[in-house]
Scaffold this motif. Structure first.
Motif, PDB file in Angstrom:
ATOM      1  N   GLN A 168      14.159  -3.105  -1.781  1.00  0.00           N
ATOM      2  CA  GLN A 168      14.435  -4.064  -0.721  1.00  0.00           C
ATOM      3  C   GLN A 168      13.234  -4.171   0.208  1.00  0.00           C
ATOM      4  O   GLN A 168      12.698  -3.160   0.666  1.00  0.00           O
ATOM      5  N   LEU A 169      12.826  -5.400   0.494  1.00  0.00           N
ATOM      6  CA  LEU A 169      11.743  -5.642   1.440  1.00  0.00           C
ATOM      7  C   LEU A 169      12.326  -5.651   2.848  1.00  0.00           C
ATOM      8  O   LEU A 169      13.149  -6.512   3.183  1.00  0.00           O
ATOM      9  N   ILE A 170      11.930  -4.680   3.666  1.00  0.00           N
ATOM     10  CA  ILE A 170      12.493  -4.518   5.007  1.00  0.00           C
ATOM     11  C   ILE A 170      11.627  -5.238   6.031  1.00  0.00           C
ATOM     12  O   ILE A 170      10.446  -4.945   6.178  1.00  0.00           O
ATOM     13  N   ALA A 212       0.834  -1.203   0.000  1.00  0.00           N
ATOM     14  CA  ALA A 212       0.000   0.000   0.000  1.00  0.00           C
ATOM     15  C   ALA A 212       0.865   1.248   0.000  1.00  0.00           C
ATOM     16  O   ALA A 212       2.024   1.226   0.452  1.00  0.00           O
ATOM     17  N   VAL A 213       0.278   2.339  -0.495  1.00  0.00           N
ATOM     18  CA  VAL A 213       0.939   3.649  -0.507  1.00  0.00           C
ATOM     19  C   VAL A 213      -0.102   4.701  -0.118  1.00  0.00           C
ATOM     20  O   VAL A 213      -1.301   4.452  -0.229  1.00  0.00           O
ATOM     21  N   PRO A 214       0.334   5.877   0.342  1.00  0.00           N
ATOM     22  CA  PRO A 214      -0.634   6.957   0.556  1.00  0.00           C
ATOM     23  C   PRO A 214      -1.297   7.346  -0.762  1.00  0.00           C
ATOM     24  O   PRO A 214      -0.693   7.226  -1.832  1.00  0.00           O
ATOM     25  N   LYS A 215      -2.524   7.835  -0.691  1.00  0.00           N
ATOM     26  CA  LYS A 215      -3.265   8.143  -1.916  1.00  0.00           C
ATOM     27  C   LYS A 215      -2.659   9.275  -2.727  1.00  0.00           C
ATOM     28  O   LYS A 215      -2.918   9.386  -3.931  1.00  0.00           O
ATOM     29  N   TYR A 216      -1.840  10.130  -2.103  1.00  0.00           N
ATOM     30  CA  TYR A 216      -1.196  11.200  -2.874  1.00  0.00           C
ATOM     31  C   TYR A 216      -0.062  10.686  -3.766  1.00  0.00           C
ATOM     32  O   TYR A 216       0.408  11.397  -4.646  1.00  0.00           O
ATOM     33  N   VAL A 217       0.389   9.461  -3.554  1.00  0.00           N
ATOM     34  CA  VAL A 217       1.407   8.859  -4.417  1.00  0.00           C
ATOM     35  C   VAL A 217       0.763   8.582  -5.779  1.00  0.00           C
ATOM     36  O   VAL A 217      -0.330   8.005  -5.852  1.00  0.00           O
ATOM     37  N   THR A 218       1.443   8.936  -6.849  1.00  0.00           N
ATOM     38  CA  THR A 218       0.806   8.938  -8.175  1.00  0.00           C
ATOM     39  C   THR A 218       1.025   7.669  -8.988  1.00  0.00           C
ATOM     40  O   THR A 218       0.895   7.694 -10.211  1.00  0.00           O
ATOM     41  N   ILE A 219       1.352   6.559  -8.341  1.00  0.00           N
ATOM     42  CA  ILE A 219       1.365   5.281  -9.040  1.00  0.00           C
ATOM     43  C   ILE A 219       0.236   4.426  -8.494  1.00  0.00           C
ATOM     44  O   ILE A 219      -0.243   4.635  -7.370  1.00  0.00           O
ATOM     45  N   ASN A 220      -0.179   3.428  -9.274  1.00  0.00           N
ATOM     46  CA  ASN A 220      -1.342   2.623  -8.896  1.00  0.00           C
ATOM     47  C   ASN A 220      -1.120   1.118  -8.997  1.00  0.00           C
ATOM     48  O   ASN A 220      -2.031   0.354  -8.708  1.00  0.00           O
ATOM     49  N   SER A 221       0.067   0.692  -9.419  1.00  0.00           N
ATOM     50  CA  SER A 221       0.311  -0.734  -9.626  1.00  0.00           C
ATOM     51  C   SER A 221       1.700  -1.117  -9.128  1.00  0.00           C
ATOM     52  O   SER A 221       2.643  -0.305  -9.168  1.00  0.00           O
ATOM     53  N   ILE A 222       1.822  -2.354  -8.679  1.00  0.00           N
ATOM     54  CA  ILE A 222       3.127  -2.886  -8.270  1.00  0.00           C
ATOM     55  C   ILE A 222       4.113  -2.807  -9.436  1.00  0.00           C
ATOM     56  O   ILE A 222       5.314  -2.585  -9.230  1.00  0.00           O
ATOM     57  N   GLY A 230      14.160   3.175  -2.259  1.00  0.00           N
ATOM     58  CA  GLY A 230      14.625   1.831  -2.608  1.00  0.00           C
ATOM     59  C   GLY A 230      14.152   0.745  -1.667  1.00  0.00           C
ATOM     60  O   GLY A 230      14.774  -0.328  -1.596  1.00  0.00           O
ATOM     61  N   LYS A 231      13.034   0.983  -0.954  1.00  0.00           N
ATOM     62  CA  LYS A 231      12.605  -0.040  -0.003  1.00  0.00           C
ATOM     63  C   LYS A 231      11.084  -0.086   0.149  1.00  0.00           C
ATOM     64  O   LYS A 231      10.378   0.886  -0.125  1.00  0.00           O
ATOM     65  N   ILE A 232      10.625  -1.249   0.574  1.00  0.00           N
ATOM     66  CA  ILE A 232       9.238  -1.476   0.973  1.00  0.00           C
ATOM     67  C   ILE A 232       9.274  -1.832   2.452  1.00  0.00           C
ATOM     68  O   ILE A 232       9.983  -2.765   2.856  1.00  0.00           O
ATOM     69  N   ILE A 233       8.535  -1.111   3.274  1.00  0.00           N
ATOM     70  CA  ILE A 233       8.574  -1.327   4.719  1.00  0.00           C
ATOM     71  C   ILE A 233       7.612  -2.450   5.095  1.00  0.00           C
ATOM     72  O   ILE A 233       6.400  -2.344   4.894  1.00  0.00           O
ATOM     73  N   GLY A 234       8.168  -3.509   5.659  1.00  0.00           N
ATOM     74  CA  GLY A 234       7.354  -4.658   6.028  1.00  0.00           C
ATOM     75  C   GLY A 234       7.059  -4.725   7.513  1.00  0.00           C
ATOM     76  O   GLY A 234       7.269  -3.769   8.263  1.00  0.00           O
ATOM     77  N   ILE A 235       6.567  -5.893   7.928  1.00  0.00           N
ATOM     78  CA  ILE A 235       6.206  -6.114   9.333  1.00  0.00           C
ATOM     79  C   ILE A 235       7.007  -7.294   9.870  1.00  0.00           C
ATOM     80  O   ILE A 235       8.132  -7.528   9.423  1.00  0.00           O
ATOM     81  N   VAL A 253       4.410   0.396   1.971  1.00  0.00           N
ATOM     82  CA  VAL A 253       4.364  -0.420   3.185  1.00  0.00           C
ATOM     83  C   VAL A 253       3.524  -1.666   2.942  1.00  0.00           C
ATOM     84  O   VAL A 253       2.702  -1.713   2.026  1.00  0.00           O
ATOM     85  N   MET A 254       3.741  -2.661   3.781  1.00  0.00           N
ATOM     86  CA  MET A 254       2.886  -3.838   3.772  1.00  0.00           C
ATOM     87  C   MET A 254       1.723  -3.567   4.719  1.00  0.00           C
ATOM     88  O   MET A 254       1.930  -3.311   5.907  1.00  0.00           O
ATOM     89  N   LEU A 255       0.501  -3.597   4.163  1.00  0.00           N
ATOM     90  CA  LEU A 255      -0.667  -3.188   4.941  1.00  0.00           C
ATOM     91  C   LEU A 255      -1.811  -4.167   4.716  1.00  0.00           C
ATOM     92  O   LEU A 255      -1.748  -5.021   3.818  1.00  0.00           O
TER      93      LEU A 255
END
Length: 283
Positions: free
Chosen positions: A162-164, A113-123, A135-140, A187-189
């Motif tokens: 990088q998946l963190i 997921a990303v905040p809605k103000y981010v202007t991309i819509n696909s992985i 350069g990263k995706i924040i995980g859990i 982020v992973m949500l």
């Protein structure tokens, strides 16, 4: 006359003996995973059962393996679970000793997921914008089902980010910090969550179908629970909690209420709905 008196006396004795047994039957041992989607479901169902005269004993678990073991052993009688994907391995292992009682919610979804103000819509757009995401995706937490799917997505899409691994708390802090600064963050949500409401997020489209589709929540129990507890089964089967209500309850908790207080506030606001759920035949 004497024969009639004996029959009445025997009936009275039988009735007297039946009262303690009935009281025991009115106790339900309920388990729950201490996650933000499952605790409201448990709390609301507990309230509906209590309104019909049941005593509900709730045992909290931190992970599925322990919860399913307790259910199969009889330490708890019922448990709400997502049997199709999130807890599928545990359901498959134990399903011959368990039964599905009823669906209680639907729509759980987990992905990037990303905040809605981010202007991309696909992985598929992540690589072209990797620098904007640092350069990263924040995980859990490592080892969670969501992180396993996230790792599969990184491979399937050839992601350069990088998946963190970390914790839900650290991911939440990173999301808040980025939103406060109107920065890009991935982020992973999951949904339902108060975070999606508070931070106005959106899921990135997953054209390869790596992440599981929207999932259902079911009340499950030991084999024979429904047959042995028909009234309780009917009450439990009457309850259905939409995702938006689960998220709203957790938003109230995030704003400072206890879970018990947030559930109580919800049930009071939906008293008419609860009365409809409780409108069942006599047993």
């Amino acid at each position: 006359m004497r024969r009639l008196f004996k029959a009445v006396l025997a009936g009275a004795v039988a009735l007297g003996l039946a009262v303690p047994a009935m009281a025991q039957d009115k106790v339900i041992k309920m388990g729950t995973i201490i996650w933000e989607d499952l605790t409201p479901i448990t709390g609301i169902t507990k309230k509906v059962l209590e309104d019909k005269g049941y005593t509900v004993e709730v045992t909290e678990f931190s992970e599925w393996g322990i919860a399913y073991a307790a259910l199969t052993k009889g330490d708890v009688q019922v448990l709400a679970s997502q049997t199709d994907y999130v807890a599928q391995d545990y359901w498959n292992k134990n399903k011959n000793r368990l039964e599905k009682i009823s669906p209680v919610s639907h729509g759980l979804y987990q992905a990037i997921a990303v905040p809605k103000y981010v202007t991309i819509n696909s992985i598929e757009e992540l690589n072209d914008n990797a620098d904007k995401f640092g350069g990263k995706i924040i995980g859990i937490e490592p080892g969670s089902g969501l992180m396993r799917e996230a790792a599969d997505a990184v491979d399937a899409y050839g992601l350069k980010l990088q998946l963190i691994e970390g914790s839900t708390a650290a991911m939440t802090a990173a999301l808040k910090s980025a939103v406060d600064r109107q920065e890009w963050v991935a982020v992973m949500l999951w949904e339902p969550t108060w975070m999606a409401l508070k931070y106005d997020t959106k899921f990135l489209a997953d054209p390869k179908g790596i992440f599981a589709p929207p999932q259902g929540y079911y009340w499950i129990g030991q084999n024979g629970f429904s047959a042995e507890n028909p009234e309780a089964r009917e009450i439990i089967a009457s309850v259905y909690v939409p995702l938006k209500d689960i998220a709203a309850i957790n938003e109230a908790v995030n704003d400072g209420k206890t879970m018990d207080a947030a559930v109580a506030e919800w049930t009071e606001a939906h008293a008419d709905l609860l009365s409809r759920w409780e409108n069942i035949k006599s047993y």
